[in-house]
Design a protein around this motif. Structure first.
Motif, PDB file in Angstrom:
ATOM      1  N   ASP A 176       0.858  -1.194   0.000  1.00 41.07           N
ATOM      2  CA  ASP A 176       0.000   0.000   0.000  1.00 41.07           C
ATOM      3  C   ASP A 176       0.886   1.233   0.000  1.00 41.07           C
ATOM      4  O   ASP A 176       1.544   1.547   0.992  1.00 41.07           O
ATOM      5  N   LEU A 177       0.899   1.956  -1.132  1.00 47.17           N
ATOM      6  CA  LEU A 177       1.668   3.189  -1.253  1.00 47.17           C
ATOM      7  C   LEU A 177       0.793   4.428  -1.087  1.00 47.17           C
ATOM      8  O   LEU A 177       1.246   5.533  -1.395  1.00 47.17           O
ATOM      9  N   HIS A 178      -0.432   4.238  -0.624  1.00 48.83           N
ATOM     10  CA  HIS A 178      -1.339   5.376  -0.400  1.00 48.83           C
ATOM     11  C   HIS A 178      -1.885   5.378   1.025  1.00 48.83           C
ATOM     12  O   HIS A 178      -2.928   5.975   1.286  1.00 48.83           O
ATOM     13  N   ALA A 179      -1.190   4.723   1.922  1.00 45.45           N
ATOM     14  CA  ALA A 179      -1.685   4.617   3.294  1.00 45.45           C
ATOM     15  C   ALA A 179      -1.717   5.972   3.989  1.00 45.45           C
ATOM     16  O   ALA A 179      -2.690   6.308   4.666  1.00 45.45           O
ATOM     17  N   GLN A 180      -0.659   6.759   3.835  1.00 45.71           N
ATOM     18  CA  GLN A 180      -0.615   8.055   4.509  1.00 45.71           C
ATOM     19  C   GLN A 180      -1.670   9.008   3.963  1.00 45.71           C
ATOM     20  O   GLN A 180      -2.270   9.781   4.721  1.00 45.71           O
ATOM     21  N   HIS A 203      -4.891   8.099   5.425  1.00 46.32           N
ATOM     22  CA  HIS A 203      -4.895   8.422   6.849  1.00 46.32           C
ATOM     23  C   HIS A 203      -5.167   9.912   7.067  1.00 46.32           C
ATOM     24  O   HIS A 203      -5.903  10.280   8.001  1.00 46.32           O
ATOM     25  N   SER A 221       3.122   9.234  -1.157  1.00 42.64           N
ATOM     26  CA  SER A 221       3.418   7.894  -1.673  1.00 42.64           C
ATOM     27  C   SER A 221       4.911   7.597  -1.617  1.00 42.64           C
ATOM     28  O   SER A 221       5.319   6.468  -1.328  1.00 42.64           O
ATOM     29  N   ARG A 234       6.951   8.732   0.587  1.00 44.01           N
ATOM     30  CA  ARG A 234       7.263   8.447   1.988  1.00 44.01           C
ATOM     31  C   ARG A 234       6.872   7.015   2.352  1.00 44.01           C
ATOM     32  O   ARG A 234       7.609   6.308   3.059  1.00 44.01           O
ATOM     33  N   ASP A 235       5.703   6.576   1.859  1.00 44.63           N
ATOM     34  CA  ASP A 235       5.321   5.176   2.069  1.00 44.63           C
ATOM     35  C   ASP A 235       6.318   4.235   1.401  1.00 44.63           C
ATOM     36  O   ASP A 235       6.648   3.175   1.959  1.00 44.63           O
ATOM     37  N   ARG A 240       9.535   4.078   3.544  1.00 39.27           N
ATOM     38  CA  ARG A 240       9.315   3.268   4.740  1.00 39.27           C
ATOM     39  C   ARG A 240       9.274   1.781   4.410  1.00 39.27           C
ATOM     40  O   ARG A 240       9.885   0.954   5.104  1.00 39.27           O
ATOM     41  N   LEU A 241       8.587   1.432   3.322  1.00 39.10           N
ATOM     42  CA  LEU A 241       8.481   0.023   2.937  1.00 39.10           C
ATOM     43  C   LEU A 241       9.835  -0.542   2.515  1.00 39.10           C
ATOM     44  O   LEU A 241      10.187  -1.677   2.875  1.00 39.10           O
TER      45      LEU A 241
END
Length: 393
Positions: free
Chosen positions: A227-231, A234, A300, A302-303, A306-307
């Motif tokens: 998931d590259l759209h989690a932030q 949120h 995205s 930033r996601d 992190r990943l």
């Protein structure tokens, strides 16, 4: 040829997600025109693309005249040009005769049509009113249209690059885990295990295939999902419900894209005869939505960072400059550790054998000797070479 089914043609040729202008004002007309045009073999997608360009240039001619009736005719021709521009892709999907060159031709002709229509529309108004703001408006329209498509292409390339990196690292980890599981299975059951084919699943693909299902539900049903759209979800929890409501009608959430920008300037503005005000409002709306797209892309990334840190942790020296690159470092190291340096150089550059030329120092990757080089070395060994150095060629 039998009569084509309108519902079948719409299902086959219309995109799952499209601009609201296309869904509401273009597809209902384009699909009906497509049913009639598909009966003729001489009508090909590329020829429809050429027709869209010529109709668009005709629209520019009427825009240049500048009076109210000419503006209305130009707006109608521009809308017809855009309908033809949509039909060429639909015809290619219906008959399966699309080409890579046709896609490139469609993209280039779109930019030519926007350029000529912008110059003609604003130039015609400048010739009638001598208001220099129309010249500035022409530059704004051309610049924003170019920026919109260049930015969209670059963001698409970056997203594909992030997906490829994630897939590469994830599949490598899955392969190592499966090899370890296979070894354990062989040790336990004395028979080879049959590993499943690893596959990386992205949440945007699941949402595209299941537009009416929430992201959290898809994650629970599928399991491990990237998931590259989690932030973004949120920060904006209402976006998911808004997106689902639009996708039920095939309308994409990007409400002011390049399509709507063009339609408002070249159709709405001439019809209401408010060129400058419509251009200013459309430019501000497009700029605002582009900033939202950039912000969403930044989240995205930033996601993605992190990943990637979870999949492949970065070394502790990341973000620092190597010590041997500091000024004077190599000189101090040479003085303090001269024997070690000499030993390293001796391993990298071994001394030549006795049969070789003693004055020759090999490169890190010696190049192959040619016949002329061997002859020159033999000449240098002759007694008269020192007396007549440089005379032999």
């Amino acid at each position: 040829m039998g009569k084509l089914s309108l519902r079948a043609v719409q299902k086959l040729t219309c995109k799952k997600r499209d601009a609201w202008w296309t869904v509401l004002l273009v597809d209902p007309v384009a699909t009906r025109m497509l049913i009639g045009m598909a009966k003729f073999k001489f009508i090909t997608p590329n020829r429809v693309t050429w027709a869209a360009l010529f109709v668009g240039l005709g629209s520019a001619y009427f825009f240049l005249r500048g009076d109210a009736w000419s503006l209305a005719i130009g707006a109608g021709l521009y809308h017809l040009s855009f309908i033809l521009d949509c039909i060429d892709g639909k015809l290619a999907r219906l008959k399966g005769n699309g080409t890579v060159f046709g896609g490139w031709l469609d993209y280039v002709f779109d930019r030519i049509r926007v350029l000529f229509c912008a110059l003609a529309l604003m130039g015609g108004q400048y010739l009638r009113t001598h208001n220099e703001l129309y010249l500035l408006a022409a530059l704004v329209v051309v610049f924003l249209d170019m920026l919109r498509y260049v930015d969209a292409l670059q963001i698409y390339k970056m997203r594909m690059s992030m997906r490829m990196k994630i897939e590469k690292v994830t599949l490598e980890r899955q392969r190592l885990d499966e090899e370890e599981a296979e070894r354990e299975a062989r040790a336990a059951a004395h028979r080879p295990a049959e590993p499943e084919q690893p596959k990386v699943v992205f949440i945007e693909d699941l949402l595209r295939e299941n537009p009416g299902v929430e992201a959290e539900v898809l994650k629970q049903q599928t399991g491990e999902v990237v998931d590259l759209h989690a932030q973004f979800r949120h920060h904006f929890p209402w976006y998911t419900r808004f997106r689902q409501a639009l996708l039920r009608s095939r309308i994409r959430p990007h409400l002011i894209s390049g399509i709507e920008f063009q339609m408002f300037i070249f159709i709405v503005a001439p019809l209401i005869n408010q060129i400058l005000w419509t251009t200013a409002i459309s430019a501000l709306a497009l700029g605002a939505f582009e900033l939202v797209i950039m912000y969403k892309f930044w989240l995205s990334t930033r996601d993605f960072t992190r990943l990637m840190e979870e999949l492949a942790p970065t070394p502790p020296t990341a973000g620092t400059i190597a010590e041997h690159l500091h000024r004077g470092r190599h000189r101090r190291a040479a003085v303090l550790d001269e024997p070690a340096r000499q030993e390293t150089l001796a391993r990298q550059f071994p001394l030549p054998e006795q049969d070789d030329d003693l004055g020759f120092q090999p490169y890190p990757q010696p190049y192959p000797q040619h016949a002329q080089d061997i002859e020159t070395q033999q000449l240098r060994a002759l007694p008269y070479w020192v007396e007549n150095e440089g005379s032999v060629r």
